[in-house]
Each structure stands twice: as C-alpha cells, then as structure tokens.
Scaffold this motif. Sequence first.
Motif, PDB file in Angstrom:
ATOM      1  N   TYR A 129     -10.155   0.635  -6.951  1.00 32.28           N
ATOM      2  CA  TYR A 129      -9.451  -0.719  -6.760  1.00 32.28           C
ATOM      3  C   TYR A 129      -8.208  -0.710  -5.547  1.00 32.28           C
ATOM      4  N   ASN A 142      -2.079   2.135  -2.763  1.00 35.51           N
ATOM      5  CA  ASN A 142      -1.957   2.710  -3.954  1.00 35.51           C
ATOM      6  C   ASN A 142      -2.466   4.022  -3.752  1.00 35.51           C
ATOM      7  N   GLU A 194      -3.580   7.094  -6.159  1.00 37.90           N
ATOM      8  CA  GLU A 194      -4.014   7.372  -7.485  1.00 37.90           C
ATOM      9  C   GLU A 194      -4.125   9.128  -7.561  1.00 37.90           C
ATOM     10  N   CYS A 228       1.588   2.581  -7.119  1.00 40.75           N
ATOM     11  CA  CYS A 228       1.089   1.229  -6.677  1.00 40.75           C
ATOM     12  C   CYS A 228       1.474   0.980  -4.875  1.00 40.75           C
ATOM     13  N   ALA A 229       0.475   0.110  -4.316  1.00 45.93           N
ATOM     14  CA  ALA A 229       0.805  -0.061  -3.021  1.00 45.93           C
ATOM     15  C   ALA A 229       2.184  -0.743  -2.752  1.00 45.93           C
ATOM     16  N   GLU A 230       2.688  -1.708  -3.449  1.00 44.39           N
ATOM     17  CA  GLU A 230       3.917  -2.306  -3.375  1.00 44.39           C
ATOM     18  C   GLU A 230       5.048  -1.146  -3.340  1.00 44.39           C
ATOM     19  N   MET A 260      -1.839  -9.699  -8.228  1.00 38.01           N
ATOM     20  CA  MET A 260      -0.512 -10.065  -8.529  1.00 38.01           C
ATOM     21  C   MET A 260       0.153  -8.768  -8.681  1.00 38.01           C
TER      22      MET A 260
HETATM   23  N1  THU Z   1      -2.142  -1.352  -8.252  1.00 36.84           N
HETATM   24  C1  THU Z   1      -1.269  -1.838  -7.104  1.00 36.84           C
HETATM   25  O1  THU Z   1      -1.328  -0.898  -6.104  1.00 36.84           O
HETATM   26  N2  THU Z   1      -0.713  -2.582  -6.991  1.00 36.84           N
HETATM   27  C2  THU Z   1      -0.815  -3.886  -7.898  1.00 36.84           C
HETATM   28  O2  THU Z   1      -0.081  -4.859  -7.912  1.00 36.84           O
HETATM   29  C3  THU Z   1      -1.636  -3.757  -9.163  1.00 36.84           C
HETATM   30  C4  THU Z   1      -2.288  -2.333  -9.040  1.00 36.84           C
HETATM   31  C5  THU Z   1      -3.158  -0.221  -8.174  1.00 36.84           C
HETATM   32  C6  THU Z   1      -2.687   0.953  -9.224  1.00 36.84           C
HETATM   33  C7  THU Z   1      -3.965   1.391  -9.397  1.00 36.84           C
HETATM   34  O3  THU Z   1      -4.303   2.450  -8.273  1.00 36.84           O
HETATM   35  C8  THU Z   1      -4.927   0.607  -9.186  1.00 36.84           C
HETATM   36  O4  THU Z   1      -4.442  -0.728  -8.415  1.00 36.84           O
HETATM   37  C9  THU Z   1      -5.671  -0.150 -10.281  1.00 36.84           C
HETATM   38  O5  THU Z   1      -4.897  -0.565 -11.301  1.00 36.84           O
END
Ligand code: THU
Length: 142
Positions: free
Chosen positions: A27, A45, A47, A56-58, A94
């Motif tokens: 994802y 993101n 991992e 997470c990207a944010e 979201m």
């Molecule tokens: N993830 C994000 O980067 N931002 C979000 O707002 C939701 C989830 C990432 C975390 C993880 O690497 C992947 O999406 C699946 O959860």
Amino acid sequence: MNEQEIKNLIDSAFEAKKNAYAPYSGYYVGAALLTEDGTVFTGVNVENSSFPVGVCAERSAFAAAVSKGHRKFTAICITSTKTVNPLAGDKYCMPCGMCRQFMTEFCTGDFKIITAASPDDYQTYTLSTLMPGAFMLFGTTL
Ligand code: THU
C-alpha cells in the motif's frame, strides 16, 4: 487555497508516492505538506520488517518540514495506491489516528486535509472535523 495551489499539492503527493517503501503491505502512500510560507515538503510511508517500526507518509512529511524549522502549516495532500503504478490512484486515503494526533501538535483546526484518488478526484476535510476533541498536553500548540 486556490484551485492551482490544490492541484500543485496533489501533483507533489503523486510524485512523492513513487518513492514509497511499502514491500509488506503493498500500500503505497505519498503526502505533500504545504507550510504557511508556501513551501512544500513531501513524505512517503517507509515500512520495516519489524512492522510497527514503519512510518506513515504524513508523519514523514511533517518530520521533513519540522527538521527544516517549519512549525506552521496550511494543508496536506495524501494519495495512495495498491499498485506500483506511480500515477494510479486508489480510494481516498484517510490519515490514520496516529497521524491525526501528530498533526494536532502543529496545526490548528482549520488545517486542510486533502485526500486525492486521482489528480482530478479529491476530497477536502479540516483537522477539526477529523480529530474532534483532540488531546493537547498544554491546550495549545507550542
Ligand atoms: N499509511 C500511511 O502512510 N498513511 C495513512 O494515512 C494510512 C496508512 C501506510 C502505513 C503502512 O505503510 C501502509 O500505509 C498500510 O497501512
């Protein structure tokens, strides 16, 4: 924000998503954060084989901006996809709860959260809508 500023932020988020490191979930998420002075910082993101270690990207976008001395923000755009195609969009991504709390540290309630399925298909929220009653230790942003 005018239409052009929104489009630019969406484009930056899609561009950033190409560098997402998401071998475990598949994802891919890209974020583009606009500072009050008009600078854009991106994040993806990242991992990790020890799953909870990933970010997470944010939050990676916020970390990049804060690392450069920025503390005031206008908007963030988030985009995601389940494929490696850098231009493909997905459903509206979201921000997770942890990221909403992270944003609360630096942003006021009118901070815009733009979630884009494609460059022409996006939704806009405010932080106060997505994080009502947010916890703040000192009741205000430091
Ligand atoms: N993830 C994000 O980067 N931002 C979000 O707002 C939701 C989830 C990432 C975390 C993880 O690497 C992947 O999406 C699946 O959860």
